[in-house]
Design a protein around this motif. Structure first.
Motif, PDB file in Angstrom:
ATOM      1  N   GLU A  46       0.830  -1.207   0.000  1.00  0.00           N
ATOM      2  CA  GLU A  46       0.000   0.000   0.000  1.00  0.00           C
ATOM      3  C   GLU A  46       0.868   1.263   0.000  1.00  0.00           C
ATOM      4  O   GLU A  46       0.608   2.210  -0.732  1.00  0.00           O
ATOM      5  CB  GLU A  46      -0.918  -0.019   1.223  1.00  0.00           C
ATOM      6  CG  GLU A  46      -1.843   1.178   1.313  1.00  0.00           C
ATOM      7  CD  GLU A  46      -2.734   1.102   2.539  1.00  0.00           C
ATOM      8  OE1 GLU A  46      -2.894   2.142   3.194  1.00  0.00           O
ATOM      9  OE2 GLU A  46      -3.263   0.008   2.833  1.00  0.00           O
ATOM     10  N   HIS A  47       1.914   1.246   0.818  1.00  0.00           N
ATOM     11  CA  HIS A  47       2.810   2.409   0.881  1.00  0.00           C
ATOM     12  C   HIS A  47       3.635   2.534  -0.404  1.00  0.00           C
ATOM     13  O   HIS A  47       3.807   3.637  -0.921  1.00  0.00           O
ATOM     14  CB  HIS A  47       3.722   2.330   2.103  1.00  0.00           C
ATOM     15  CG  HIS A  47       2.972   2.330   3.394  1.00  0.00           C
ATOM     16  ND1 HIS A  47       2.125   3.349   3.774  1.00  0.00           N
ATOM     17  CD2 HIS A  47       2.922   1.425   4.399  1.00  0.00           C
ATOM     18  CE1 HIS A  47       1.596   3.078   4.945  1.00  0.00           C
ATOM     19  NE2 HIS A  47       2.060   1.910   5.350  1.00  0.00           N
ATOM     20  N   ASN A  49       2.763   1.629  -3.316  1.00  0.00           N
ATOM     21  CA  ASN A  49       1.832   2.097  -4.334  1.00  0.00           C
ATOM     22  C   ASN A  49       1.708   3.620  -4.286  1.00  0.00           C
ATOM     23  O   ASN A  49       1.666   4.283  -5.323  1.00  0.00           O
ATOM     24  CB  ASN A  49       0.467   1.429  -4.105  1.00  0.00           C
ATOM     25  CG  ASN A  49      -0.525   1.706  -5.215  1.00  0.00           C
ATOM     26  OD1 ASN A  49      -0.333   2.560  -6.061  1.00  0.00           O
ATOM     27  ND2 ASN A  49      -1.612   0.975  -5.199  1.00  0.00           N
ATOM     28  N   GLN A  50       1.669   4.195  -3.099  1.00  0.00           N
ATOM     29  CA  GLN A  50       1.551   5.642  -2.956  1.00  0.00           C
ATOM     30  C   GLN A  50       2.849   6.363  -3.331  1.00  0.00           C
ATOM     31  O   GLN A  50       2.821   7.412  -3.973  1.00  0.00           O
ATOM     32  CB  GLN A  50       1.154   5.992  -1.527  1.00  0.00           C
ATOM     33  CG  GLN A  50      -0.250   5.541  -1.182  1.00  0.00           C
ATOM     34  CD  GLN A  50      -0.584   5.766   0.283  1.00  0.00           C
ATOM     35  OE1 GLN A  50      -0.096   6.695   0.900  1.00  0.00           O
ATOM     36  NE2 GLN A  50      -1.425   4.898   0.832  1.00  0.00           N
ATOM     37  N   GLU A  53       3.721   5.723  -7.331  1.00  0.00           N
ATOM     38  CA  GLU A  53       2.642   6.048  -8.260  1.00  0.00           C
ATOM     39  C   GLU A  53       2.043   4.845  -8.977  1.00  0.00           C
ATOM     40  O   GLU A  53       2.219   4.660 -10.175  1.00  0.00           O
ATOM     41  CB  GLU A  53       3.137   7.080  -9.269  1.00  0.00           C
ATOM     42  CG  GLU A  53       3.608   8.352  -8.607  1.00  0.00           C
ATOM     43  CD  GLU A  53       4.313   9.307  -9.549  1.00  0.00           C
ATOM     44  OE1 GLU A  53       4.528   8.974 -10.719  1.00  0.00           O
ATOM     45  OE2 GLU A  53       4.651  10.402  -9.083  1.00  0.00           O
ATOM     46  N   LYS A  56       2.551  -1.769  -7.576  1.00  0.00           N
ATOM     47  CA  LYS A  56       2.128  -2.715  -6.540  1.00  0.00           C
ATOM     48  C   LYS A  56       3.232  -3.743  -6.366  1.00  0.00           C
ATOM     49  O   LYS A  56       3.914  -4.094  -7.315  1.00  0.00           O
ATOM     50  CB  LYS A  56       0.834  -3.421  -6.944  1.00  0.00           C
ATOM     51  CG  LYS A  56      -0.353  -2.507  -7.068  1.00  0.00           C
ATOM     52  CD  LYS A  56      -1.570  -3.280  -7.511  1.00  0.00           C
ATOM     53  CE  LYS A  56      -2.730  -2.349  -7.806  1.00  0.00           C
ATOM     54  NZ  LYS A  56      -3.861  -3.080  -8.397  1.00  0.00           N
ATOM     55  N   LYS A 159       9.895  11.449  -2.377  1.00  0.00           N
ATOM     56  CA  LYS A 159       8.563  10.927  -2.048  1.00  0.00           C
ATOM     57  C   LYS A 159       8.660   9.852  -0.966  1.00  0.00           C
ATOM     58  O   LYS A 159       7.819   9.789  -0.073  1.00  0.00           O
ATOM     59  CB  LYS A 159       7.884  10.365  -3.304  1.00  0.00           C
ATOM     60  CG  LYS A 159       7.547  11.440  -4.307  1.00  0.00           C
ATOM     61  CD  LYS A 159       6.908  10.869  -5.545  1.00  0.00           C
ATOM     62  CE  LYS A 159       6.634  11.990  -6.528  1.00  0.00           C
ATOM     63  NZ  LYS A 159       5.668  11.625  -7.533  1.00  0.00           N
ATOM     64  N   HIS A 163       6.903  10.297   2.613  1.00  0.00           N
ATOM     65  CA  HIS A 163       5.905   9.301   3.005  1.00  0.00           C
ATOM     66  C   HIS A 163       6.297   8.635   4.332  1.00  0.00           C
ATOM     67  O   HIS A 163       5.470   8.539   5.240  1.00  0.00           O
ATOM     68  CB  HIS A 163       5.726   8.256   1.906  1.00  0.00           C
ATOM     69  CG  HIS A 163       4.574   7.339   2.149  1.00  0.00           C
ATOM     70  ND1 HIS A 163       3.287   7.673   1.826  1.00  0.00           N
ATOM     71  CD2 HIS A 163       4.519   6.111   2.709  1.00  0.00           C
ATOM     72  CE1 HIS A 163       2.478   6.697   2.171  1.00  0.00           C
ATOM     73  NE2 HIS A 163       3.205   5.732   2.708  1.00  0.00           N
TER      74      HIS A 163
END
Length: 173
Positions: A46-47, A49-50, A53, A56, A159, A163
């Motif tokens: 999930e992280h 993916n963020q 961009e 998965k 990023k 994050h």
């Protein structure tokens, strides 16, 4: 935002001077987050993916586990990178092989590079993260892969730092 805490060490990070390719990329940075937060940022699908961009990741992060990074293309997920976990020590070390499936290269063991993340707790609420990607001199398409990896880290390292800094996961110990 966290540029004063960020330190990238690699004179070859400049992608304009590509006549001399190094065998590895080494990135070192201090992240204003506990190791647990940084670990989640680099291992939790999930992280990832963020941060990356839409990328998965499917992996259990145990030695010998297969690693698959996918991106949605049309209605289907397509494997864009694969490999296998070599070494892992939760919140300290993650090492795996990596092969880009979209470059038209032979899927031979000789064409896999090795990626290693080392996390060190600075005991002040920050984590020192070292990322090493090695083996570019020995793989097919090494120069193109080396340049692509440098460009990718220039885009995604900030990023990742942002994050992980916002996760606020603390050790249960």
């Amino acid at each position: 935002m966290h540029s004063k805490n960020q330190k990238v060490v690699n004179h070859s990070f400049d992608t304009n001077c590509c006549a001399q390719m190094e065998n590895s990329i080494l990135i070192r940075t201090n992240i204003p987050a506990e190791p647990e937060s940084v670990w989640q940022a680099i291992t939790n699908s999930e992280h990832l993916n963020q941060i990356f961009e839409g990328l998965k990741c499917y992996c259990e992060w145990t030695v010998g586990a297969k690693v698959q990074f996918t991106q949605q293309q049309g209605k289907h997920d397509r494997v864009v990178e694969k490999g296998e976990v070599i070494r892992v020590s939760a919140q300290n070390l993650l090492e795996y092989t990596s092969f880009p499936t979209q470059m038209g290269l032979r899927d031979d063991l000789e064409n896999y590079i090795v990626i290693c993340y080392v996390l060190l707790d600075n005991y002040d609420g920050t984590t020192h993260l070292s990322i090493t990607q090695k083996g570019y001199n020995y793989v097919e398409g090494g120069l193109d892969r080396y340049i692509a990896a440098q460009k990718s880290w220039k885009k995604y390292l900030p990023k990742l730092i942002a994050h992980a800094s916002n996760l606020h996961i603390k050790s249960e110990a």
